[in-house]
Design an enzyme around this catalytic site. Structure first.
Site, mmCIF file in Angstrom:
data_model
loop_
_atom_site.group_PDB
_atom_site.id
_atom_site.type_symbol
_atom_site.label_atom_id
_atom_site.label_comp_id
_atom_site.label_asym_id
_atom_site.label_seq_id
_atom_site.Cartn_x
_atom_site.Cartn_y
_atom_site.Cartn_z
ATOM 1 N N GLY A 65 0.828 -1.200 0.000
ATOM 2 C CA GLY A 65 0.000 0.000 0.000
ATOM 3 C C GLY A 65 0.857 1.243 0.000
ATOM 4 N N CYS A 92 5.160 -6.296 1.608
ATOM 5 C CA CYS A 92 5.573 -4.893 1.631
ATOM 6 C C CYS A 92 4.875 -4.131 2.759
ATOM 7 C CB CYS A 92 5.370 -4.253 0.258
ATOM 8 S SG CYS A 92 6.395 -2.802 0.065
ATOM 9 N N TYR A 93 3.922 -3.227 2.452
ATOM 10 C CA TYR A 93 3.207 -2.550 3.545
ATOM 11 C C TYR A 93 2.640 -3.587 4.509
ATOM 12 C CZ TYR A 93 0.002 0.635 5.979
ATOM 13 O OH TYR A 93 -0.642 1.374 6.942
ATOM 14 N N HIS A 184 7.707 -8.054 -3.728
ATOM 15 C CA HIS A 184 6.372 -8.315 -4.281
ATOM 16 C C HIS A 184 6.301 -9.628 -5.063
ATOM 17 C CE1 HIS A 184 4.427 -4.456 -3.308
ATOM 18 N NE2 HIS A 184 5.675 -4.014 -3.315
ATOM 19 N N GLU A 186 3.793 -11.043 -6.185
ATOM 20 C CA GLU A 186 2.699 -11.050 -7.165
ATOM 21 C C GLU A 186 3.116 -10.494 -8.526
ATOM 22 O OE1 GLU A 186 3.103 -8.980 -4.716
ATOM 23 O OE2 GLU A 186 2.184 -7.023 -5.042
ATOM 24 N N GLY A 240 -22.592 -6.940 -27.283
ATOM 25 C CA GLY A 240 -21.780 -7.741 -28.202
ATOM 26 C C GLY A 240 -20.351 -7.831 -27.708
ATOM 27 N N GLY A 241 -20.005 -7.054 -26.676
ATOM 28 C CA GLY A 241 -18.693 -7.165 -26.033
ATOM 29 C C GLY A 241 -18.649 -8.460 -25.236
ATOM 30 N N ASP A 243 -17.947 -9.167 -22.142
ATOM 31 C CA ASP A 243 -18.520 -9.207 -20.785
ATOM 32 C C ASP A 243 -20.031 -9.443 -20.843
ATOM 33 O OD1 ASP A 243 -15.965 -8.347 -20.358
ATOM 34 O OD2 ASP A 243 -16.531 -6.288 -19.878
ATOM 35 N N LYS A 398 -11.020 -9.969 -16.556
ATOM 36 C CA LYS A 398 -11.333 -10.112 -17.987
ATOM 37 C C LYS A 398 -10.834 -11.441 -18.563
ATOM 38 C CE LYS A 398 -12.677 -7.485 -21.672
ATOM 39 N NZ LYS A 398 -13.707 -6.432 -21.592
ATOM 40 N N LYS A 534 -0.015 5.104 -22.286
ATOM 41 C CA LYS A 534 -0.889 5.475 -21.162
ATOM 42 C C LYS A 534 -0.185 5.071 -19.875
ATOM 43 C CE LYS A 534 -5.213 4.397 -18.826
ATOM 44 N NZ LYS A 534 -6.562 3.825 -18.889
ATOM 45 N N GLU A 540 -8.715 5.667 -25.078
ATOM 46 C CA GLU A 540 -9.651 6.390 -25.933
ATOM 47 C C GLU A 540 -9.140 7.815 -26.118
ATOM 48 O OE1 GLU A 540 -12.008 4.908 -27.391
ATOM 49 O OE2 GLU A 540 -12.096 3.040 -26.250
HETATM 50 N N1 ATP Z 1 -24.931 -0.238 -27.242
HETATM 51 C C1 ATP Z 1 -25.223 -0.887 -26.116
HETATM 52 N N2 ATP Z 1 -26.428 -1.457 -25.956
HETATM 53 C C2 ATP Z 1 -26.723 -2.118 -24.820
HETATM 54 N N3 ATP Z 1 -25.883 -2.243 -23.787
HETATM 55 C C3 ATP Z 1 -24.673 -1.697 -23.886
HETATM 56 C C4 ATP Z 1 -24.258 -0.993 -25.044
HETATM 57 N N4 ATP Z 1 -23.003 -0.576 -24.849
HETATM 58 C C5 ATP Z 1 -22.635 -0.991 -23.627
HETATM 59 N N5 ATP Z 1 -23.633 -1.667 -23.036
HETATM 60 C C6 ATP Z 1 -23.655 -2.230 -21.677
HETATM 61 O O1 ATP Z 1 -22.625 -1.620 -20.919
HETATM 62 C C7 ATP Z 1 -21.818 -2.627 -20.338
HETATM 63 C C8 ATP Z 1 -20.404 -2.144 -20.186
HETATM 64 O O2 ATP Z 1 -19.773 -1.944 -21.436
HETATM 65 P P1 ATP Z 1 -18.324 -2.520 -21.634
HETATM 66 O O3 ATP Z 1 -17.862 -2.045 -22.954
HETATM 67 O O4 ATP Z 1 -17.505 -2.206 -20.425
HETATM 68 O O5 ATP Z 1 -18.527 -4.107 -21.605
HETATM 69 P P2 ATP Z 1 -18.834 -5.083 -22.799
HETATM 70 O O6 ATP Z 1 -19.299 -4.266 -23.949
HETATM 71 O O7 ATP Z 1 -19.748 -6.165 -22.349
HETATM 72 O O8 ATP Z 1 -17.473 -5.754 -23.074
HETATM 73 P P3 ATP Z 1 -16.168 -5.101 -23.690
HETATM 74 O O9 ATP Z 1 -15.457 -4.478 -22.508
HETATM 75 O O10 ATP Z 1 -15.446 -6.268 -24.248
HETATM 76 O O11 ATP Z 1 -16.584 -4.088 -24.712
HETATM 77 C C9 ATP Z 1 -21.964 -3.810 -21.262
HETATM 78 O O12 ATP Z 1 -21.649 -5.021 -20.585
HETATM 79 C C10 ATP Z 1 -23.422 -3.715 -21.610
HETATM 80 O O13 ATP Z 1 -24.169 -4.225 -20.527
HETATM 81 O O1 XMP Z 2 -17.768 0.922 -21.471
HETATM 82 C C1 XMP Z 2 -16.983 1.877 -21.454
HETATM 83 N N1 XMP Z 2 -17.483 3.107 -21.277
HETATM 84 C C2 XMP Z 2 -16.731 4.230 -21.294
HETATM 85 O O2 XMP Z 2 -17.227 5.335 -21.137
HETATM 86 C C3 XMP Z 2 -15.332 4.026 -21.499
HETATM 87 N N2 XMP Z 2 -14.281 4.885 -21.580
HETATM 88 C C4 XMP Z 2 -13.176 4.106 -21.781
HETATM 89 N N3 XMP Z 2 -13.515 2.820 -21.823
HETATM 90 C C5 XMP Z 2 -12.642 1.680 -22.003
HETATM 91 O O3 XMP Z 2 -11.820 1.573 -20.849
HETATM 92 C C6 XMP Z 2 -10.495 1.217 -21.201
HETATM 93 C C7 XMP Z 2 -9.538 2.289 -20.716
HETATM 94 O O4 XMP Z 2 -9.813 3.444 -21.467
HETATM 95 P P1 XMP Z 2 -9.144 4.856 -21.190
HETATM 96 O O5 XMP Z 2 -7.670 4.638 -21.130
HETATM 97 O O6 XMP Z 2 -9.536 5.712 -22.353
HETATM 98 O O7 XMP Z 2 -9.716 5.349 -19.891
HETATM 99 C C8 XMP Z 2 -10.493 1.054 -22.724
HETATM 100 O O8 XMP Z 2 -10.683 -0.308 -23.011
HETATM 101 C C9 XMP Z 2 -11.682 1.875 -23.154
HETATM 102 O O9 XMP Z 2 -12.265 1.434 -24.376
HETATM 103 C C10 XMP Z 2 -14.835 2.745 -21.640
HETATM 104 N N4 XMP Z 2 -15.659 1.674 -21.604
HETATM 105 N N1 GLN Z 3 4.753 -1.056 -1.907
HETATM 106 C C1 GLN Z 3 4.450 -0.839 -0.639
HETATM 107 O O1 GLN Z 3 3.638 -1.544 -0.046
HETATM 108 C C2 GLN Z 3 5.099 0.366 -0.010
HETATM 109 C C3 GLN Z 3 4.892 0.418 1.467
HETATM 110 C C4 GLN Z 3 5.373 1.722 2.089
HETATM 111 N N2 GLN Z 3 4.558 2.813 1.627
HETATM 112 C C5 GLN Z 3 6.846 1.968 1.742
HETATM 113 O O2 GLN Z 3 7.181 2.916 1.074
HETATM 114 O O3 GLN Z 3 7.678 1.190 2.156
HETATM 115 MG MG MG Z 4 -18.230 -2.802 -24.833
#
Ligand code: ATP
Ligand code: XMP
Ligand code: GLN
Ligand code: MG
Length: 542
Positions: A65, A92-93, A184, A186, A240-241, A243, A398, A534, A540
């Site tokens: 932490g 660690c922490y 660590h 992990e 269609g994603g 999840d 995921k 990033k 995005e």
């Molecule tokens: N166009 C849409 N129509 C209906 N539901 C949507 C739509 N876009 C997003 N969602 C809902 O929002 C949720 C979150 O979107 P997110 O993109 O995080 O997940 P995902 O689409 O299932 O998978 P992935 O992360 O692979 O795109 C989805 O699981 C779905 O429930």
């Molecule tokens: O369902 C979503 N609704 C959002 O508003 C949204 N914004 C970013 N992303 C997704 O999150 C991941 C990280 O994206 P960023 O680096 O742009 O934050 C990437 O996978 C992005 O596609 C979103 N997914």
């Molecule tokens: N990665 C950690 O858990 C750091 C623990 C504590 N903050 C340190 O600096 O030692």
């Molecule tokens: Mg999606």
């Protein structure tokens, strides 16, 4: 909640290690490593009251932490964890917390930050304490990330590992199974870290490594049936994603046609996406998807709006408006059929990283972007409609969701699909969204993705798309001056989407994509490739 629901929870069916989270960026990796070993693990905030636990862990890990144990307001565990009489491993922490609890003088600020690789010498003691590093010889290479250090050995403990900089890089209680490591295990940068976690969880805690995703699906189906009962209807937002597809498949298996899935075409979907998703879900998974055509509505509400957060909010609230309507329609349609009932539940594809974030003892991290999934903030919808959330994937990462997808027979192309955000192309257009701009971005995106697939690169890339800069640039096409938009290509590699690097294409490939887009998509004058990692960029464009 019915009391017998708890019986289906994985922690009551599999030996479970509890990870208490002190806020490290890598706490979730401890879970992932354990689960990959077949040992189920759950993460709870470090401030969890042990008396509130409804189940008994086989062992407990204290994560790392960012705080310093000696600071006012630093987080500390409930002392009752030590009375559970299960093995404890502090990382660690977490290790500093164990030492500090015995005597606060044991931990102090170090002279230098120790960050990165370190060689650890293992000390054999010829007692139970040797079990943590069993099979590892005299030395291992590890990753360190700390400033604070143990300055004296806690009473009752022995040293089991040391580095040049940390005399107490590993400690263990002489009699009790309490261990601490400054490094660590992990992290991948600790090559034998998984073995250490295995030694701890399987050998020291005695957890049976029998956690299997298949069992998880069966338990989840049973849990859903208990929850929903035999009359209620469930509405699911399905994109269609991967999840939502996996969530919908589990839900369909649990309650059949009482599950109603809805996809909303927000006018910002990819080329032919809605048709393809409807067909795939219907044909391969037997899920009847209603597509709500709402492109015009979304685009009219988005007209003239260029602020990214405003765009997300408009899309999020329009999604909710439409889902409220759909819930009412579904109930009406079901009247006088064998499946008549009330829509009582809303299916959401929440994954464990979202849950972890909201469980953090410090609350969710600073908002960089409001993630407008449909499910992200359906509060008004839930309250207005009296719906309750159902989240079959809330304990999974995921890659675990993908593994379940495969197990459920979902086609590889769906399982490995790049994530696509709920607001879609709207947050890939810099500036205000129009139908024309969405169409240009959509066509450019389709060319880019198709060429990536043809080059066999799709599965090497975590996420790729083409977005649009609505500033315009001058070009010359066949001796004609053009003044067109700039297409921005983005492709990243990432494990967790928290950090990412730009994918390394060769220039010839990119030049080919650029040429094809300029030739085939009217309105484009220039194509650029985004090399920003990033952080500082995000994946995005907005
Ligand atoms: N166009 C849409 N129509 C209906 N539901 C949507 C739509 N876009 C997003 N969602 C809902 O929002 C949720 C979150 O979107 P997110 O993109 O995080 O997940 P995902 O689409 O299932 O998978 P992935 O992360 O692979 O795109 C989805 O699981 C779905 O429930
Ligand atoms: O369902 C979503 N609704 C959002 O508003 C949204 N914004 C970013 N992303 C997704 O999150 C991941 C990280 O994206 P960023 O680096 O742009 O934050 C990437 O996978 C992005 O596609 C979103 N997914
Ligand atoms: N990665 C950690 O858990 C750091 C623990 C504590 N903050 C340190 O600096 O030692
Ligand atoms: Mg999606």
């Amino acid at each position: 909640m019915a009391p017998n629901l708890e019986a289906e929870a994985p922690h009551n069916n599999f030996d479970t290690i509890l990870v208490l989270d002190f806020g490290s960026q890598t706490s979730h990796l401890i879970l992932r490593r354990l689960r990959a070993l077949g040992v189920f693990a759950e993460l709870l905030p470090c401030t969890t009251k042990i008396a509130d636990l409804t189940w008994k862990p086989k062992g407990i890990v204290f994560s790392g932490g960012p705080s310093s144990v000696y600071d006012d307001g630093a987080p500390h565990v409930d002392p009752a964890v030590f009375e559970l009489n299960v093995p404890i491993l502090g990382i660690c922490y977490g290790c500093q917390e164990i030492a500090w609890r015995i005597n606060s003088a044991n931990v102090a600020r170090g002279d230098t930050r120790e960050y990165g690789h370190a060689d650890v010498k293992i000390t054999k003691v010829n007692s139970h304490v040797d079990r943590l590093f069993a099979g590892m010889g005299d030395a291992i290479s590890v990753f360190m990330s700390h400033f604070d250090k143990l300055v004296s050995l806690p009473e009752g403990f022995v040293v089991i590992a040391a580095t040049k900089n940390s005399e107490f890089a590993g400690i263990a209680h002489q009699e009790k199974p309490i261990f601490g490591v400054q490094f660590h295990p992990e992290l991948e940068h600790t090559p034998r870290g998984t073995e250490i976690l295995r030694n701890f969880s399987v050998d020291i805690c005695g957890a049976e490594p029998n956690w299997k995703m298949g069992d998880f699906v069966q338990l989840e189906i049973a849990r859903i049936r208990e929850l929903v009962g035999d009359r209620a209807l469930v509405i699911g937002a399905v994109s269609g994603g991967v999840d939502s597809t996996v969530g919908a498949t589990i839900m369909k298996a649990a309650i059949g046609d009482r599950f109603k899935s809805v996809l909303i075409n927000n006018g910002c979907m990819r080329l032919n996406e809605c048709e393809e998703v409807k067909e795939t879900l219907g044909k391969h998974l037997g899920i009847d998807l209603t597509v709500v055509e709402a492109g015009e509505l979304f685009l009219s509400r988005l007209a003239g709006v260029s602020d990214p957060e405003k765009k997300r909010k408009i899309i999020g609230s329009t999604f909710i408006d439409l889902f409220e309507k759909e819930a009412i329609r579904i109930e009406k349609d079901a009247e006088n059929t064998p499946n008549s009932g009330k829509v009582e539940w809303f299916l959401q594809g929440t994954l464990y990283p979202d849950v972890i974030e909201s469980l953090s003892f410090r609350g969710p991290s600073a908002t960089i972007k409001t993630h407008h999934n449909v499910g992200g903030l359906p509060e008004r919808m839930m309250n207005g409609q009296g719906l309750r959330l159902i989240e079959p994937l809330r304990l999974l990462f995921k890659d675990e969701v993908r593994a379940i997808g495969r197990q459920l027979g979902i086609h590889e192309s769906l399982v490995m699909r790049h994530p696509f955000p709920g607001p879609g192309i709207a947050i890939r257009i810099l500036g205000d969204v129009t139908k024309e701009r969405a169409e240009i971005a959509r066509r450019a995106d389709n060319i880019f993705i198709t060429m990536i697939k043809e080059a066999g690169l799709y599965d090497q890339i975590s996420q790729a798309f083409a977005g649009l800069d609505t500033n315009r640039s001058v070009g010359v096409f066949g001796d004609q001056r053009v003044w067109g938009y700039i297409v921005i290509l983005r492709a990243v590699r990432t494990k967790d989407f928290m950090s990412a690097e730009a994918f390394n294409f060769d220039n010839a490939f990119l030049a080919n994509v650029s040429r094809t887009i300029c030739n085939q998509v009217d309105g484009v004058a220039r194509v650029v490739y985004d090399l920003t990692s990033k952080p500082p960029g995000t994946i995005e464009l907005e």
